[in-house]
Write an enzyme that holds these catalytic residues in place. Sequence first.
Site, PDB file in Angstrom:
ATOM      1  N   LYS A 138      63.494  19.695  12.114  1.00 46.90           N
ATOM      2  CA  LYS A 138      64.126  18.559  12.808  1.00 46.90           C
ATOM      3  C   LYS A 138      65.629  18.758  12.980  1.00 46.90           C
ATOM      4  O   LYS A 138      66.243  18.148  13.853  1.00 46.90           O
ATOM      5  CB  LYS A 138      63.886  17.265  12.027  1.00 46.90           C
ATOM      6  CG  LYS A 138      62.424  16.935  11.808  1.00 46.90           C
ATOM      7  CD  LYS A 138      61.901  15.952  12.825  1.00 46.90           C
ATOM      8  CE  LYS A 138      60.425  15.656  12.574  1.00 46.90           C
ATOM      9  NZ  LYS A 138      59.840  14.755  13.564  1.00 46.90           N
ATOM     10  N   SER A 188      61.926   7.061   8.843  1.00 44.79           N
ATOM     11  CA  SER A 188      61.999   7.123   7.383  1.00 44.79           C
ATOM     12  C   SER A 188      61.707   8.538   6.919  1.00 44.79           C
ATOM     13  O   SER A 188      61.599   8.802   5.733  1.00 44.79           O
ATOM     14  CB  SER A 188      61.009   6.136   6.756  1.00 44.79           C
ATOM     15  OG  SER A 188      59.706   6.456   7.178  1.00 44.79           O
TER      16      SER A 188
END
Lengths: 316, 316
Positions: B50, B75
């Site tokens: 990511k 989250s």
Amino acid sequence: MTAEEYLQLHQKISPYIHRTPVLTSQLINKSVGCSIYFKCENFQKMGAFKMRGASNAILNLSEEQKSKGVVTHSSGNFAQALSLAAKNQGVKAYIVMPSSAPEVKIEAVKGYGGEVIICPPTLKDREEAAEKVIQTTGATFIHPSNNDDVIYGQGTAAIELLEDHPELDAIVTPVGGGGLLAGTALAASLFAPDCEVYAGEPENVDDAYRSLISGQIESNDSTDTIADGLKTQLGDRNFPIIQKHVKGIMLVSEKEIIDALKLIWTRMKIVVEPSSAVALAAVIRNRKMFIGKKVGIIISGGNVDLAKMPFDYHIL
Amino acid sequence: MTAEEYLQLHQKISPYIHRTPVLTSQLINKSVGCSIYFKCENFQKMGAFKMRGASNAILNLSEEQKSKGVVTHSSGNFAQALSLAAKNQGVKAYIVMPSSAPEVKIEAVKGYGGEVIICPPTLKDREEAAEKVIQTTGATFIHPSNNDDVIYGQGTAAIELLEDHPELDAIVTPVGGGGLLAGTALAASLFAPDCEVYAGEPENVDDAYRSLISGQIESNDSTDTIADGLKTQLGDRNFPIIQKHVKGIMLVSEKEIIDALKLIWTRMKIVVEPSSAVALAAVIRNRKMFIGKKVGIIISGGNVDLAKMPFDYHIL
């Protein structure tokens, strides 16, 4: 052993071992205050540095010895290492293991081609069982740590580390039977005489620490440590090398070992055995000694029983 | 996007990411019957791929946008990735997180410099909270997976993998929100048009599998999977790329994911998250498709809560 002879030895065992990577972690360096170079023997064949010593010991057998096989007693990584190293060189391996050894470890030895001989779990029974194998088969006994060829083999990890990072100020290893520490100290004395060699040792099995103080080989009354590769004691082949070339042995608590273990798993994303974390724990505990320095750490191996790891509370 | 433009993009984000290693395991190759090349994004900065998409998204903001910051709701790994990528480029990051998020994850985001906004744990509350940040601060919303710059960024892992191994027959990724899969498929279509791209997906959250069949974006009724990074659904930016360039999506059971996870931890000695094991599980389940082939697998990340890992029985 000269430097040239040691390089030849390293070249000879190279086909039988991996040249393992050296990893670093900016986060760990920042938090400890020095630059740490982790020599990752968890990525070694069969998952531990023991593959080096086992491979070298078998390479140095005569053809007649090879034809009769090798024998050792071990329930740890050396049992697997000798089995695989023997198989790779077409030699039969007999492994004496205590009846208390976990089934998975016995299966692992068999998986690497070793013939397992189960004995009662005492030192006397173990030695008798090995002696019986020698009498019956003529196999050569290879001690897991107190054998010159094993010691030389273990030191090749430090040779590679110093080839990659000749500027190291220090190298730290765990110490159990003393093969890795003696080999590392010998290699550093030949290839980087200014590089100091230290060991980390659990407080609960501090026999090597006490041996350096008393000048004779000490043993442990208890073996209550998570670092299950470090319960053994030094031997007469490796102790003199350690006395001559090792700068110091640093004790660490069980909590410090577990904290260092978690740091390695969660920040470096590598699976290492608790014994491997002892060296980092020792550097962290004595961080003032190493501020701003370049420190090599030998990660001894990565063979763990995941279900037994002490990760009983949540960390990220 | 042309191949040349994509290489320029990769070069631009290179200072902000690690070029991660590609590891192999002889044992896994032998047991699965093909040659697998693991692109280890668990070793990426902040521990997951990511970081690539987040870094690229921020690089492509105007100076005015950068001065006002970025916002996302997540989250998971993207919350940390956007926080760190923003910090590295001197940009403020607002992270909307549900009140149900574990404290360790909230602390990790703060540790990377993100400002956390806690909201009730529903999609509506999350979107409203993000909208409020945008109204108040003028921050730019960056979606974790359904954003072109994020998709392009995630695809750079495949660019590196194909540079190292241009001969790959296939690449397999996990699929959750679809950013990694779409980016990988796009990169492969430009740099290795003969290399087929597949995804592995948990049976319990098979929305992407069903989306490819129905031709529209499907969602999940339940999100009961250990692969907690894969509970999200595709979006309108990545779905068309996946439809055009992905060869197939392979479903796997929870047991298959756990078995693959254990195989990676114990044999490769690396810490990876359950989502990462989904791709290997898919290759193992469909091993007949891959016999003798060269297969790349993107290991998505290594951020795990060790205490929650499913290692409840003993393996070596």
